[in-house]
Design a protein around this motif. Sequence first.
Motif, PDB file in Angstrom:
ATOM      1  N   GLU A 483       0.946  -1.139  -0.029  1.00 12.29           N
ATOM      2  CA  GLU A 483      -0.004   0.023  -0.076  1.00 12.29           C
ATOM      3  C   GLU A 483       0.805   1.141  -0.056  1.00 12.29           C
ATOM      4  OE1 GLU A 483      -3.418   2.196   2.968  1.00 12.29           O
ATOM      5  OE2 GLU A 483      -2.256   0.060   3.538  1.00 12.29           O
ATOM      6  N   VAL A 484       0.496   2.370  -0.643  1.00 15.36           N
ATOM      7  CA  VAL A 484       1.170   3.454  -0.766  1.00 15.36           C
ATOM      8  C   VAL A 484       0.136   4.396   0.299  1.00 15.36           C
ATOM      9  CG1 VAL A 484       1.607   5.572  -1.925  1.00 15.36           C
ATOM     10  CG2 VAL A 484       1.982   3.392  -3.102  1.00 15.36           C
ATOM     11  N   TYR A 485       0.770   4.833   1.323  1.00 15.01           N
ATOM     12  CA  TYR A 485       0.116   5.526   2.370  1.00 15.01           C
ATOM     13  C   TYR A 485      -0.196   7.067   1.560  1.00 15.01           C
ATOM     14  CZ  TYR A 485       1.429   1.812   5.247  1.00 15.01           C
ATOM     15  OH  TYR A 485       1.793   0.553   5.850  1.00 15.01           O
ATOM     16  N   LYS A 489       2.099   9.483  -0.551  1.00 17.23           N
ATOM     17  CA  LYS A 489       1.504  10.065  -2.140  1.00 17.23           C
ATOM     18  C   LYS A 489       1.500  11.457  -2.238  1.00 17.23           C
ATOM     19  CE  LYS A 489      -2.443   9.644  -5.029  1.00 17.23           C
ATOM     20  NZ  LYS A 489      -4.034   9.238  -5.336  1.00 17.23           N
ATOM     21  N   ILE A 490       1.291  12.015  -1.012  1.00 11.28           N
ATOM     22  CA  ILE A 490       1.426  13.543  -1.005  1.00 11.28           C
ATOM     23  C   ILE A 490       2.831  14.278  -0.985  1.00 11.28           C
ATOM     24  CG2 ILE A 490       0.637  15.940   0.073  1.00 11.28           C
ATOM     25  CD1 ILE A 490      -1.867  14.271   1.223  1.00 11.28           C
ATOM     26  N   TYR A 491       3.302  13.756  -0.013  1.00 10.09           N
ATOM     27  CA  TYR A 491       4.850  14.376   0.230  1.00 10.09           C
ATOM     28  C   TYR A 491       5.977  13.594  -0.688  1.00 10.09           C
ATOM     29  CZ  TYR A 491       2.574  16.841   3.630  1.00 10.09           C
ATOM     30  OH  TYR A 491       1.681  17.682   4.539  1.00 10.09           O
ATOM     31  N   LYS A 492       5.863  12.441  -1.241  1.00  7.05           N
ATOM     32  CA  LYS A 492       6.883  11.814  -2.105  1.00  7.05           C
ATOM     33  C   LYS A 492       6.420  11.634  -3.354  1.00  7.05           C
ATOM     34  CE  LYS A 492       8.917   9.106   1.734  1.00  7.05           C
ATOM     35  NZ  LYS A 492       9.541   7.631   2.294  1.00  7.05           N
ATOM     36  N   PHE A 499      13.190  14.236  -0.377  1.00 10.28           N
ATOM     37  CA  PHE A 499      14.166  13.696  -1.184  1.00 10.28           C
ATOM     38  C   PHE A 499      15.453  13.334  -0.418  1.00 10.28           C
ATOM     39  CE2 PHE A 499      14.468  18.308  -1.132  1.00 10.28           C
ATOM     40  CZ  PHE A 499      15.688  18.450  -0.683  1.00 10.28           C
ATOM     41  N   PHE A 500      15.635  13.790   0.978  1.00 15.78           N
ATOM     42  CA  PHE A 500      16.789  13.502   1.518  1.00 15.78           C
ATOM     43  C   PHE A 500      16.723  12.040   2.358  1.00 15.78           C
ATOM     44  CE2 PHE A 500      13.717  16.177   3.750  1.00 15.78           C
ATOM     45  CZ  PHE A 500      13.415  15.388   4.936  1.00 15.78           C
ATOM     46  N   GLU A 501      15.448  11.433   2.496  1.00 12.93           N
ATOM     47  CA  GLU A 501      15.378  10.247   3.124  1.00 12.93           C
ATOM     48  C   GLU A 501      15.777   9.076   2.411  1.00 12.93           C
ATOM     49  OE1 GLU A 501      11.223   9.819   4.388  1.00 12.93           O
ATOM     50  OE2 GLU A 501      11.408  11.426   5.884  1.00 12.93           O
ATOM     51  N   ALA A 502      16.100   8.092   2.971  1.00 12.31           N
ATOM     52  CA  ALA A 502      16.568   6.750   2.165  1.00 12.31           C
ATOM     53  C   ALA A 502      15.534   6.234   1.219  1.00 12.31           C
ATOM     54  CB  ALA A 502      17.222   5.945   3.125  1.00 12.31           C
ATOM     55  N   GLU A 508       9.752   3.920  -4.579  1.00 10.17           N
ATOM     56  CA  GLU A 508      10.747   4.686  -4.830  1.00 10.17           C
ATOM     57  C   GLU A 508      12.119   4.140  -5.442  1.00 10.17           C
ATOM     58  OE1 GLU A 508      10.669   7.573  -0.687  1.00 10.17           O
ATOM     59  OE2 GLU A 508      11.368   5.296  -0.540  1.00 10.17           O
ATOM     60  N   ARG A 509      11.743   2.772  -5.511  1.00  7.57           N
ATOM     61  CA  ARG A 509      12.962   2.235  -6.123  1.00  7.57           C
ATOM     62  C   ARG A 509      12.632   1.536  -7.562  1.00  7.57           C
ATOM     63  NH1 ARG A 509      15.356  -1.989  -1.772  1.00  7.57           N
ATOM     64  NH2 ARG A 509      17.106  -2.178  -3.443  1.00  7.57           N
TER      65      ARG A 509
END
Length: 548
Positions: A483-485, A489-492, A499-502, A508-509
Amino acid sequence: MHIIKLHRSLLKIKNAIPRYSTITALEESEYTETPEYPPILDMTREGKLLRRRQSFQSKIQELNTIEEKQIALNMPRYYGWQCIMLNNDKVPYNAMPLVQYYTRSHFIPVAKLPEAYNEIEQQASNILQEIKSQIEDAIAIELTDVERNFKFLQDKSIKMQQEDTITKCVVRQINRIIMNNLSDNLPHILSTQIDYDARHEAFWHIGGVDPPTTTVKWRKENKWPKSTHYESTDRPVQYIGSPILTLRNRHPLKPLIPYSEAENPAFKVDKFTTIPGSVGYFREFRHGTNIPGFWPGDIDEFGLLSYHGRGHILDRKTSFGEQDNIEALHCQAMKASFGWLLAQANYQGFTTFNDLTYPLVTQTVITNGKLWSLYAYQLNTIVMHNDTVDSNPKHNICFGTKPLQLYETIENGKVLGLNEDVLKMLLQFYMNAPAERDHAMKPYLGKDEKVVADIEDDNRRCWLEERYKYLVSNRPKHSLIPEVYLWEKIYKIQHNTRFFEAKRRPFERGINPFNRRLDDHISPYIPKVLREYPRSKKKFEATYYPQV
């Protein structure tokens, strides 16, 4: 070192010895009378994808057993298909064009049954006079003299549940009377199997539908050619229904029209490419299942007649109008008939990728005890995926009546104004005798292994049986569906503010977790105590998934 040199010299001597038999065989098979060229393959992206789909479909066709074919249909999706759900008792407003296209059904409104029933019309009239009084008494007793304690569910309205409960009682009494009076004279009635509240499910692919916005966005992000961004896609469809009562026999009903008439251009159905959510049909993740009310291997595998309630009409808005309510009944009949016959066809070895070689017929009744709609349906084709939706000339045929009133009213415990024409048509449905066909009924099933129970290998048989039953149960996985929370969806996705998070999440991959195959999992571990012998290196149990 000397041993290694000796080994190399022996290999050189061995390779230097001419193999005359091999050379002779090559010289004999090298030349032919006519030139043989390798096939010319389309190396474009579309051509490669088409060959991949055709290879998958042909592998399903070559499988021997019914259960293996059903497992193979679900092999591409570990978490199940995102199916468009068609329910028997839920019909949105103006759903007729979508249902006709998704089931490829040409609807023919009639006032009486098709010509195939004319031979038994006179006999039905004679039997009607014998049982008319019994049916009148049964209806009067069920509607006036029986006191019921209703148990209501929360997800359905009280009016709908009350009507469906009373309808179920009336239908069972009428069926009992007709079966008892016809069993002495008609052999097929005596051998007919009766099912109550059976489980009917059917799964197929429909092509030619506009892609959803998520698919278009994915195609643009993955740099597909611009001309393919809005190409139509395959949409998996799942039908779920539970009729009041069904009759089935070991032989199928006779065709209503010749099989060649299925290609008549007059039966062509208009395309409906709009997204189904715009009509009111929505999607759900689940494994595709085909169940006609019984498990594979049952002798009585062809449906004769099914009864369905019409309580869902009471839940529809009055603004829909009477005409749309009648069309809703037609939609219900087409979905129920197509779904039941498609599941039966799957038990004969056909699938949504391997078309029928002969027609199948069923009869459907939708009633509330007083209003009766009668339908006769002939299934001619079940292949409607994106590669064949435009090239397949065959269509299915549905003959149906408008709602007919069986009686006018009940006064002083007696039925007044009984409509004998409705009862006569119902008798004709029962008297329509099935017959054995003079052609192969299961051309795509194995000769010795048609169901999993025919497999001699105990481990393979038990594993396939257990896996098939678990698959069609549609129980949730031990791990939740990816699931995409909403915050992601809003912030990523929509706004790249983190963008600084792993990057650890699948989206994301660039990984689509829903492309995971059904066999993409670790097999159960075998403890050392339970292994075949102490030093056995086989740590995991064997799996027997179909190789597709």
